[in-house]
Motif scaffolding. Structure first.
Motif, mmCIF file in Angstrom:
data_model
loop_
_atom_site.group_PDB
_atom_site.id
_atom_site.type_symbol
_atom_site.label_atom_id
_atom_site.label_comp_id
_atom_site.label_asym_id
_atom_site.label_seq_id
_atom_site.Cartn_x
_atom_site.Cartn_y
_atom_site.Cartn_z
ATOM 1 N N SER A 81 50.040 28.284 51.602
ATOM 2 C CA SER A 81 50.376 27.531 50.732
ATOM 3 C C SER A 81 49.998 25.972 51.124
ATOM 4 N N TRP A 82 49.559 24.916 50.306
ATOM 5 C CA TRP A 82 49.213 23.780 50.519
ATOM 6 C C TRP A 82 50.357 22.912 50.669
ATOM 7 N N PRO A 83 50.518 22.294 52.123
ATOM 8 C CA PRO A 83 51.670 21.695 52.619
ATOM 9 C C PRO A 83 51.733 19.947 52.274
ATOM 10 N N MET A 84 50.358 19.481 52.099
ATOM 11 C CA MET A 84 50.204 17.979 52.393
ATOM 12 C C MET A 84 50.273 17.047 51.260
ATOM 13 N N GLY A 85 50.746 17.848 49.890
ATOM 14 C CA GLY A 85 50.815 16.871 48.763
ATOM 15 C C GLY A 85 49.475 16.560 47.838
ATOM 16 N N GLN A 86 49.768 15.642 46.854
ATOM 17 C CA GLN A 86 48.600 15.537 45.823
ATOM 18 C C GLN A 86 47.755 14.598 46.393
ATOM 19 N N VAL A 87 47.777 13.506 46.952
ATOM 20 C CA VAL A 87 47.019 12.424 47.480
ATOM 21 C C VAL A 87 45.963 13.357 48.507
ATOM 22 N N ALA A 88 46.572 14.064 49.543
ATOM 23 C CA ALA A 88 45.449 14.733 50.326
ATOM 24 C C ALA A 88 45.083 15.893 49.841
ATOM 25 N N CYS A 89 45.404 16.504 48.828
ATOM 26 C CA CYS A 89 44.661 17.560 48.138
ATOM 27 C C CYS A 89 43.452 16.877 47.596
ATOM 28 N N LYS A 90 43.635 15.658 46.837
ATOM 29 C CA LYS A 90 42.387 15.205 46.014
ATOM 30 C C LYS A 90 41.551 14.758 46.954
ATOM 31 N N LEU A 91 41.813 13.906 48.203
ATOM 32 C CA LEU A 91 41.087 13.375 49.056
ATOM 33 C C LEU A 91 40.204 14.442 49.975
ATOM 34 N N LEU A 92 40.777 15.497 50.328
ATOM 35 C CA LEU A 92 40.015 16.493 51.109
ATOM 36 C C LEU A 92 39.157 17.265 50.069
ATOM 37 N N ARG A 93 39.555 17.788 49.040
ATOM 38 C CA ARG A 93 38.478 18.185 47.980
ATOM 39 C C ARG A 93 37.365 17.193 47.579
ATOM 40 N N GLY A 94 37.781 16.225 47.466
ATOM 41 C CA GLY A 94 36.788 15.250 46.811
ATOM 42 C C GLY A 94 35.581 15.018 48.082
ATOM 43 N N SER A 95 36.261 14.529 49.236
ATOM 44 C CA SER A 95 35.471 14.105 50.398
ATOM 45 C C SER A 95 34.462 15.527 50.601
ATOM 46 N N TYR A 96 35.122 16.610 50.643
ATOM 47 C CA TYR A 96 34.351 17.716 50.757
ATOM 48 C C TYR A 96 32.982 17.960 49.894
ATOM 49 N N SER A 97 33.630 17.519 48.563
ATOM 50 C CA SER A 97 32.120 17.549 47.805
ATOM 51 C C SER A 97 31.373 16.290 48.208
ATOM 52 N N VAL A 98 31.852 15.104 48.287
ATOM 53 C CA VAL A 98 30.976 14.022 48.553
ATOM 54 C C VAL A 98 30.106 14.287 49.822
ATOM 55 N N ASN A 99 30.475 14.927 50.801
ATOM 56 C CA ASN A 99 29.791 15.155 52.166
ATOM 57 C C ASN A 99 28.678 16.064 51.975
ATOM 58 N N LEU A 100 29.097 17.057 51.153
ATOM 59 C CA LEU A 100 28.041 18.046 50.712
ATOM 60 C C LEU A 100 26.717 17.552 50.161
ATOM 61 N N TYR A 101 27.084 16.887 49.000
ATOM 62 C CA TYR A 101 25.936 16.173 48.454
ATOM 63 C C TYR A 101 25.101 15.305 49.275
#
Length: 357
Positions: A81-101
């Motif tokens: 289960s994801w414990p870190m809330g909405q902000v961390a969810c968006k930041l981590l998923r988004g940064s993952y995509s940014v760094n990939l590209y």
């Protein structure tokens, strides 16, 4: 409706990620963290960025480092289960995509820079400036951020509407009815979900793989043809290095991206659970192979260069000098200085005072 691609009770086989995934991803994170940190550390303290390639290599290392830092949280989300809330969810998923590209496009820039330096050598002076490389890197980071906007926007922290969901802990598999939150895609309607679930992987395939691949193949093929005309040992060695770089890129990324392409094409086709589980297992394995490339980048692009290795060697020389400073300070100073003179990039002596930390 609010969770169009909800987790299916029938097709929820994730045993490979549970049993093997954490160990493989831990190895990838450790190797990627150490290798790319050393590259950044070496550039920051010793080598500096003196050319376009140096700027690109530094940005590749930064992108890969941020990628492996986000990876453990992404993997954790897939298993628990994801414990870190909405902000961390968006930041981590988004940064993952940014760094990939950004990381993939930087590799394309490195191949382009080598093409200009070798194939277009007569015109390379005007095309290869450090200031222009900073502009290119800035534009790549902005572009990677823009194409990652859907990832930032449509990932949410929420409790799935379905009740039957199985979570795993480190000791045993158990079913729980406690509130469990996930960080996944969430859409308001089916039409939006259909568009995004096709557009995002298609963009990743086009920009994050095929574009860098085609650029690398064109540039490095031209480089190899040019180097073959010069009958020189160093040139022949350079050809082998180029071939290894391209081969490793293809081996790491082509299988996963073909599987992603297959999944995208068949996204709306009905399939049984066995077929879906097989595809999910195959993509998990191939994704791990693709992640390995961020660990290999420091070896392929930085440490393989003699000049970079000389600067990296100075780190250990200075650390040894720091450890033995109070034992034989004069002798250590002399040894380090002589070694530095011998391995200096331009053959000139360095200021010995800067070598004693």
């Amino acid at each position: 409706k609010d969770n169009f691609y909800a987790i299916s009770e029938c097709c929820d086989s994730n045993s490979l990620n549970v049993v093997v995934g954490p160990y493989i991803h831990s190895i990838i994170c450790i190797l990627g963290l150490v290798g790319n940190s050393l590259v950044i550390f070496t550039y920051a303290l010793y080598k500096r960025t003196k050319s376009m390639t140096d700027v690109y290599l530094l940005n590749v290392a930064i992108a890969d480092l941020l990628f492996v830092l986000a990876l453990p949280f992404i993997v954790y989300n897939e298993l628990y289960s994801w414990p870190m809330g909405q902000v961390a969810c968006k930041l981590l998923r988004g940064s993952y995509s940014v760094n990939l590209y950004s990381g993939m496009l930087m590799l394309a820039c490195i191949s382009t820079d080598r093409y200009i330096a070798i194939v277009q050598a007569r015109r390379s002076f005007g095309l290869r400036s450090k200031s222009s490389s900073h502009i290119v890197c800035f534009l790549i980071w902005i572009f990677a951020l823009l194409v990652s906007v859907p990832t930032f926007h449509f990932h949410h922290w929420y409790e799935p509407s379905h009740n039957n969901i199985t979570w795993f802990n480190s000791n045993e598999q158990e079913e729980t009815t406690d509130p469990q939150y996930v960080c996944e895609w969430k859409f308001d309607d089916i039409n939006t979900a259909s568009i995004v679930k096709v557009a995002v992987p298609s963009t990743q395939l086009a920009i994050g793989f095929f574009l860098p691949l085609f650029i690398m193949i064109f540039c490095y093929t031209s480089v190899i043809i040019t180097l073959q005309k010069a009958k020189n040992y160093k040139r022949r060695k350079a050809v082998r290095v180029v071939m290894v770089v391209v081969l490793v890129f293809i081996v790491c990324h082509l299988p996963y991206n073909l599987a992603l392409f297959y999944k995208t094409v068949n996204l709306f086709k009905q399939s049984d659970c066995d077929e879906e589980d097989s595809l999910r297992t195959a993509m998990s394995v191939l994704q791990m192979v693709a992640y390995l490339h961020c660990c290999l980048n420091p070896l392929l692009y930085a440490f393989i260069g003699v000049n970079f290795r000389n600067h990296f060697r100075r780190i250990f020389q200075n650390l040894c000098g720091l450890g033995q400073r109070y034992i034989a300070p004069r002798r250590i100073t002399s040894d380090i200085c002589m070694t530095t003179v011998h391995h200096s990039v331009d053959g000139s002596a360095e200021n010995c005072s800067s070598l004693i930390m």
